[in-house]
Design a protein around this motif. Structure first.
Motif, PDB file in Angstrom:
ATOM      1  N   GLU A  25      30.425  31.413  51.844  1.00 31.46           N
ATOM      2  CA  GLU A  25      30.246  32.551  50.940  1.00 31.46           C
ATOM      3  C   GLU A  25      31.606  32.877  50.322  1.00 31.46           C
ATOM      4  O   GLU A  25      32.597  33.025  51.046  1.00 31.46           O
ATOM      5  CB  GLU A  25      29.744  33.745  51.768  1.00 31.46           C
ATOM      6  N   VAL A  26      31.652  32.968  49.009  1.00 32.80           N
ATOM      7  CA  VAL A  26      32.906  33.295  48.325  1.00 32.80           C
ATOM      8  C   VAL A  26      32.750  34.652  47.655  1.00 32.80           C
ATOM      9  O   VAL A  26      31.824  34.855  46.863  1.00 32.80           O
ATOM     10  CB  VAL A  26      33.265  32.214  47.278  1.00 32.80           C
ATOM     11  N   CYS A  27      33.650  35.575  47.970  1.00 33.60           N
ATOM     12  CA  CYS A  27      33.532  36.950  47.478  1.00 33.60           C
ATOM     13  C   CYS A  27      34.821  37.392  46.799  1.00 33.60           C
ATOM     14  O   CYS A  27      35.893  37.387  47.420  1.00 33.60           O
ATOM     15  CB  CYS A  27      33.258  37.908  48.634  1.00 33.60           C
ATOM     16  N   CYS A  28      34.701  37.794  45.548  1.00 35.35           N
ATOM     17  CA  CYS A  28      35.830  38.403  44.843  1.00 35.35           C
ATOM     18  C   CYS A  28      35.734  39.911  45.067  1.00 35.35           C
ATOM     19  O   CYS A  28      34.713  40.527  44.733  1.00 35.35           O
ATOM     20  CB  CYS A  28      35.768  38.059  43.360  1.00 35.35           C
ATOM     21  N   ILE A  29      36.771  40.490  45.636  1.00 34.23           N
ATOM     22  CA  ILE A  29      36.747  41.898  46.031  1.00 34.23           C
ATOM     23  C   ILE A  29      37.815  42.670  45.249  1.00 34.23           C
ATOM     24  O   ILE A  29      38.935  42.174  45.074  1.00 34.23           O
ATOM     25  CB  ILE A  29      37.039  42.015  47.560  1.00 34.23           C
ATOM     26  N   PRO A  30      37.479  43.884  44.777  1.00 38.03           N
ATOM     27  CA  PRO A  30      38.456  44.657  43.995  1.00 38.03           C
ATOM     28  C   PRO A  30      39.527  45.338  44.856  1.00 38.03           C
ATOM     29  O   PRO A  30      39.398  46.502  45.200  1.00 38.03           O
ATOM     30  CB  PRO A  30      37.576  45.687  43.268  1.00 38.03           C
ATOM     31  N   TYR A  31      40.540  44.595  45.196  1.00 37.65           N
ATOM     32  CA  TYR A  31      41.705  45.147  45.907  1.00 37.65           C
ATOM     33  C   TYR A  31      42.949  44.512  45.283  1.00 37.65           C
ATOM     34  O   TYR A  31      42.847  43.479  44.605  1.00 37.65           O
ATOM     35  CB  TYR A  31      41.603  44.878  47.417  1.00 37.65           C
ATOM     36  N   PRO A  32      44.126  45.084  45.498  1.00 36.88           N
ATOM     37  CA  PRO A  32      45.301  44.643  44.740  1.00 36.88           C
ATOM     38  C   PRO A  32      45.771  43.215  45.008  1.00 36.88           C
ATOM     39  O   PRO A  32      46.320  42.574  44.104  1.00 36.88           O
ATOM     40  CB  PRO A  32      46.390  45.647  45.171  1.00 36.88           C
ATOM     41  N   GLY A  33      45.625  42.695  46.209  1.00 36.13           N
ATOM     42  CA  GLY A  33      46.103  41.340  46.490  1.00 36.13           C
ATOM     43  C   GLY A  33      47.617  41.244  46.510  1.00 36.13           C
ATOM     44  O   GLY A  33      48.181  40.174  46.286  1.00 36.13           O
ATOM     45  N   HIS A  34      48.257  42.363  46.756  1.00 34.47           N
ATOM     46  CA  HIS A  34      49.725  42.379  46.748  1.00 34.47           C
ATOM     47  C   HIS A  34      50.279  41.671  47.991  1.00 34.47           C
ATOM     48  O   HIS A  34      51.176  40.844  47.883  1.00 34.47           O
ATOM     49  CB  HIS A  34      50.190  43.838  46.693  1.00 34.47           C
ATOM     50  N   TYR A  35      49.716  41.990  49.132  1.00 37.89           N
ATOM     51  CA  TYR A  35      50.169  41.373  50.383  1.00 37.89           C
ATOM     52  C   TYR A  35      49.281  40.207  50.797  1.00 37.89           C
ATOM     53  O   TYR A  35      49.685  39.355  51.563  1.00 37.89           O
ATOM     54  CB  TYR A  35      50.177  42.415  51.514  1.00 37.89           C
ATOM     55  N   LEU A  36      48.069  40.210  50.301  1.00 40.55           N
ATOM     56  CA  LEU A  36      47.059  39.254  50.744  1.00 40.55           C
ATOM     57  C   LEU A  36      46.255  38.776  49.534  1.00 40.55           C
ATOM     58  O   LEU A  36      45.419  39.496  49.015  1.00 40.55           O
ATOM     59  CB  LEU A  36      46.143  39.978  51.748  1.00 40.55           C
TER      60      LEU A  36
END
Lengths: 63, 199
Positions: free
Chosen positions: B55-66
């Motif tokens: 399952e591939v999920c694009c999630i609305p978070y900044p992705g700054h650290y991860l």
């Protein structure tokens, strides 16, 4: 509860549901000297919360 | 190269090659950019090889650290990545995390998330010098999935024609940083040897 503790609680719970491994792809912020494990786990916890809430974004552009 | 994880860089190329060969059975010519998520893309091949539903999920978070991460369960896996990633980085993160499914075994499974995170905070994931841990090997694996030997001639021609790494990145839909890594003298020499050995 710290972000790390929160993540570890999720991790232990998921192990009971069959989780066997996790891997991370660090972002640019993780390379900074000021980055902490708390910063990292905060984002990981946020993804878990958003996933659980069904906040999955459709990316038709990613193929 | 590490033996600690049970996986070496040459193994990574062989694993990627196997995926590409299976993908080739579905198409007459491997297109570039190579499809990752499309039906019958390489993720579907990895799912078939590993026997895991992915399952591939694009999630609305900044992705700054991860930028993204993988949760592997006994019969399925979930790959999460940030909405802030562009197309090239999204594809790469998905491939890198999926590659862990190919080279993952109990020897390199995470047993302590805190140690894992502390390691990531102190060790850069890119480059060919220094420590070669499973993260770095997965970067090579993802690079090989997205830039298989089938693309060598086009890749090198693009560089020799004067295209810069950003332009080449757009051509293959791979991050510019990965193009720079692939075309760096050390990685190019290593990859050329391994590609030659596989034919």
């Amino acid at each position: 509860m710290s972000e790390q503790e929160k993540f570890l609680a999720w991790y232990e719970q998921e192990k009971g549901l069959g989780l066997v491994d996790i891997k991370f792809f660090a972002g640019e912020g993780s390379a900074k000297d000021s980055a902490t494990a708390e910063d990292f786990f905060r984002e990981a916890n946020l993804t878990n919360e958003l996933y659980k809430a069904g906040k999955v974004v459709s990316r038709e552009d990613v193929f | 190269m590490t033996e600690e994880s049970g996986v070496r860089v040459a193994d990574v190329y062989v694993l990627a090659r196997d995926v590409i060969n299976r993908y080739r059975q579905q198409v007459t010519t491997i297109p570039h950019p190579i499809p990752v998520l499309k039906e019958q893309g390489i993720l579907q091949v990895i799912s078939g090889v590993t026997g895991l539903r992915i399952e591939v999920c694009c999630i609305p978070y900044p992705g700054h650290y991860l930028k993204g991460w993988l949760a592997r369960y006994k019969d399925h896996a979930r790959i999460i990545y940030s909405t802030d990633l562009n197309v090239c980085w999204s594809r790469f993160v998905i491939c890198k995390e999926a590659f862990h499914l190919l080279c993952g075994d109990i020897k390199n499974f995470c047993i302590d998330p805190v140690t894992l995170v502390n390691g990531l905070l102190t060790s850069p994931a890119f480059g060919i010098d220094g420590e070669q841990d499973i993260e770095r090997l997965a970067v090579y694996g993802a690079m090989e999935l997205l830039l298989p030997s089938d693309f060598d001639a086009v890749l090198y021609e693009a560089e020799s024609s004067g295209m810069n790494h950003y332009e080449i990145a757009l051509k293959f839909r791979v991050p510019e940083k990965i193009i720079s890594l692939r075309l760096s003298p050390g990685v190019r020499a290593l990859t050329d040897i391994l590609h030659r050995d596989m034919h």
